[in-house]
Design an enzyme around this catalytic site. Structure first.
Site, PDB file in Angstrom:
ATOM      1  N   ASP A 333       0.826  -1.208   0.000  1.00  0.00           N
ATOM      2  CA  ASP A 333       0.000   0.000   0.000  1.00  0.00           C
ATOM      3  C   ASP A 333       0.862   1.260   0.000  1.00  0.00           C
ATOM      4  O   ASP A 333       0.629   2.196  -0.786  1.00  0.00           O
ATOM      5  CB  ASP A 333      -0.915  -0.017   1.230  1.00  0.00           C
ATOM      6  CG  ASP A 333      -2.326   0.450   0.907  1.00  0.00           C
ATOM      7  OD1 ASP A 333      -2.652   0.568  -0.290  1.00  0.00           O
ATOM      8  OD2 ASP A 333      -3.111   0.691   1.839  1.00  0.00           O
ATOM      9  N   ASP A 393      -9.075  -2.513   2.724  1.00  0.00           N
ATOM     10  CA  ASP A 393      -8.960  -1.905   4.050  1.00  0.00           C
ATOM     11  C   ASP A 393      -9.959  -2.502   5.029  1.00  0.00           C
ATOM     12  O   ASP A 393      -9.883  -2.235   6.235  1.00  0.00           O
ATOM     13  CB  ASP A 393      -9.176  -0.389   3.944  1.00  0.00           C
ATOM     14  CG  ASP A 393      -8.136   0.271   3.051  1.00  0.00           C
ATOM     15  OD1 ASP A 393      -6.985  -0.203   3.053  1.00  0.00           O
ATOM     16  OD2 ASP A 393      -8.479   1.236   2.340  1.00  0.00           O
TER      17      ASP A 393
END
Length: 482
Positions: A333, A393
Site C-alpha cells: 500500500d 482496508d
C-alpha cells in the site's frame, strides 16, 4: 503556479428559477473568487462555443458587453483569450474543454492588464446547462473553503467496523461448528461436505501479495480493457457472496422449507428464489453502475457481502501468517501510494491513478465502499463526489479479527482477542480520518489499521501469556469438547 477548484453557480430563467452547480478550475494567482454566493455577482451567459476566441474578429461587436462568455479551448493561450474578451466588454471568461480538466497556467506578467475572471469548465457541463436550465442562464463563480470534515466519513466508519466485526463473528460461529463436528463423529462427514474454508499458509500469503502487485501494475497500463474484467468478476463474486450471507440467515428460519428433487439432488425452493434475487441484484448494478444517485447503495450492499464472505471463508492458520500478510500488504500500500509518484512519468501514484481511472476513464473499479459526500464543496463537484474506502482496508484487517475470534472459540477466552482487535480496528479508522483531515490528501488506510490491530493483538496475547500458542496457532482442536 497554483490551480484551484471552484464552483460555477448557474440559474435558469424559470419561476422559481432552477439552479445547478458545476466544477471549474481557476488560478488563484490571477483572480480571487468570493467564498460564498452572498458576495458573488451574476452575469448573463453568452454561449460562444462555436469559436475559440483567438481573434477579436471571430465575435460580432457588442455581443460580449457585460456578459459571462464561454468559448472553446484552442491554440492560443488562456490569457490571450482573456485579453480579447476583456477588450470586447466581457466580465467573465469560461473556457470549455472536451478533455480532462487540468491546471490553468500562463505567464501573467505579460498580461498585467487582464483583470476579468478566467476559468476552465467541462464542455459536457455547458451542454448539460443548456438542457437543464435553458438558453437564458445567469452564472457566477465562487470558491467555498474546503470543509474540515465530511460526515460521510461517519457512515464509512460504521460500515467498515460493522463488516469487520460481523465477518469475524461469523468466522467464529463456523469454527465452533467445526469443533463440534470434530467432537461428534456422526456429524464429521456432514460438516466436511459443507466446509468451504480456504486456509492461507505463509507461502500462499506471499504468492497472494505478488499477484496483487502484478494485477495493479497491469491495471495501470491496460486499464481500459481490464476494468471490464474486474467488473465481471465483481458481479459474479458479489452475487455468490450475497447468496452465502443471506442463505446463512434464511437457514435459521424454520419456515418455508419445502423442497424439490432434480437429478437425484434435493434443494429448498426458497434457496432457488434467493439465487435468482442475488443474480438479479448483481445484474442491475452492472447495468446502472454509473448512476450516481442510487447505484452506490447497491454497490455497497454487494461490497459488504463480498467482504463478509471473504473474511469468513479465508482462514489464517496462525498469527504468524497474519503478520506476514498484513505486513506485506502494508508495504504494498505504502509503495504504490507514496513511492510510485517518483517513478511514473506524470508524477502520480499508481494506486491513486487506478482508483480514479487512469487518463480520465469514466469506468471505475468496483472495489470500494462509496458514500456521497454530505458537505458541499468544489472538490465534491470536481474530484471525488464520494468518500471511498477500499475493500482491502476491510478484508485485510478483517482476516486478523476473524483469526482472533476463532482463537477465542478454540481457547474459550470470552472473546477478549476478538473484542480487542475490533476496537483496535475502529481506533485505526479514526486515526486514518484524522490524518486525512489534517493532510488534505488520500491516505493508505492500512498504514494505520495494520499497526493498530497487530500491536493490540500482540499485547493481549503477551498479557495473557499465550503468545507462543497465538503465534503458532492451535493444535488442540481434536481434543475440544462442547
Amino acid at each position: 503556479v497554483a490551480a484551484d477548484e471552484g464552483i460555477l453557480h448557474a440559474s435558469g430563467s424559470g419561476v422559481p428559477p432552477v439552479t445547478k452547480d458545476y466544477c471549474i478550475i481557476y488560478n488563484s494567482n490571477w483572480v480571487s473568487l468570493p467564498k460564498t454566493l452572498d458576495n458573488a455577482t451574476f452575469r448573463t451567459l453568452e454561449n460562444l462555443t462555436s469559436t475559440v476566441l483567438c481573434s477579436s474578429s471571430e465575435v460580432p461587436s457588442g455581443l460580449m458587453k457585460d456578459k459571462a462568455v464561454v468559448v472553446m479551448r484552442g491554440n492560443c493561450t488562456f490569457l490571450e483569450k482573456a485579453r480579447i474578451a476583456q477588450s470586447l466588454g466581457a466580465k467573465m471568461l469560461l473556457i470549455a474543454s472536451k478533455s480532462r480538466l487540468s491546471s490553468i497556467s500562463d505567464n501573467k506578467t505579460d498580461f498585467e492588464d487582464v483583470t476579468l475572471p478566467v476559468a476552465l469548465i467541462r464542455y459536457n457541463d455547458i451542454v448539460d446547462m443548456q438542457l437543464v436550465l435553458g438558453n437564458e442562464v445567469n452564472v457566477t463563480l465562487y470558491s467555498p473553503p474546503l470543509p474540515e470534515f465530511d460526515y460521510s466519513m461517519v457512515v464509512i466508519f460504521l460500515i467498515a467496523v460493522f463488516t469487520v466485526a460481523l465477518g469475524g463473528y461469523w468466522s467464529g460461529v463456523a469454527e465452533l461448528e467445526n469443533l463440534k463436528a470434530v467432537a461428534s463423529p456422526g456429524e464429521r462427514e456432514t460438516r466436511r461436505k459443507k466446509e468451504e474454508n480456504v486456509t492461507f499458509t505463509p507461502v500462499t500469503v506471499i504468492l497472494f501479495v505478488v499477484i496483487c502487485c502484478v494485477m495493479l501494475v497491469l491495471l495501470y497500463f491496460f486499464y481500459k480493457w481490464l476494468v471490464y474484467v474486474i467488473i465481471s468478476v465483481f458481479c459474479l463474486a458479489s452475487a455468490m457472496s450475497l447468496y452465502n450471507c443471506l442463505a446463512a440467515l434464511i437457514g435459521e428460519i424454520p419456515f418455508g422449507q419445502c423442497r424439490i428433487t432434480c437429478c437425484n439432488k434435493t434443494i429448498e425452493v426458497r434457496l432457488i428464489f434467493l439465487a435468482v434475487f442475488c443474480i438479479a441484484a448483481a445484474v442491475v448494478w452492472a447495468v446502472f453502475r454509473n448512476e450516481d444517485r442510487w447505484a452506490w447503495i447497491l454497490q455497497d450492499i454487494l461490497g459488504v457481502a463480498f467482504c463478509l464472505n471473504f473474511i469468513k471463508t479465508l482462514k489464517m492458520p496462525n498469527f504468524k501468517s497474519c503478520v506476514i500478510l498484513l505486513g506485506l500488504l502494508l508495504l504494498y500500500d505504502v509503495f504504490f501510494v507514496f513511492i510510485t509518484p517518483f517513478i511514473t512519468k506524470n508524477g502520480a501514484s499508481i494506486m491513486v491513478e487506478v482508483a480514479a481511472g487512469p487518463f480520465g476513464n469514466s469506468e471505475k473499479l468496483p472495489v470500494v465502499i462509496r458514500v456521497p459526500r454530505l458537505e458541499h464543496s468544489a472538490s465534491t463537484l470536481c474530484d471525488l463526489p464520494f468518500s471511498l474506502l477500499g475493500f482491502g482496508d476491510i478484508i485485510v484487517p478483517g482476516l486478523l479479527v476473524a483469526y482472533c475470534r476463532r482463537f477465542d472459540v478454540q481457547t474459550r477466552s470470552s472473546s477478549v482477542y476478538y473484542i480487542s482487535c475490533t476496537i483496535a480496528y475502529a481506533v485505526g479508522m479514526v486515526l486514518t480520518f484524522v490524518v486525512l483531515a489534517l493532510m488534505k490528501m488520500g491516505q493508505p488506510a492500512l498504514l494505520y489499521l495494520v499497526p493498530c490491530t497487530l500491536i493490540t493483538s500482540s499485547l493481549v496475547a503477551w498479557r495473557r501469556k499465550e503468545m507462543k500458542k497465538f503465534w503458532k496457532g492451535s493444535s488442540y482442536q481434536v481434543g475440544w469438547m462442547p
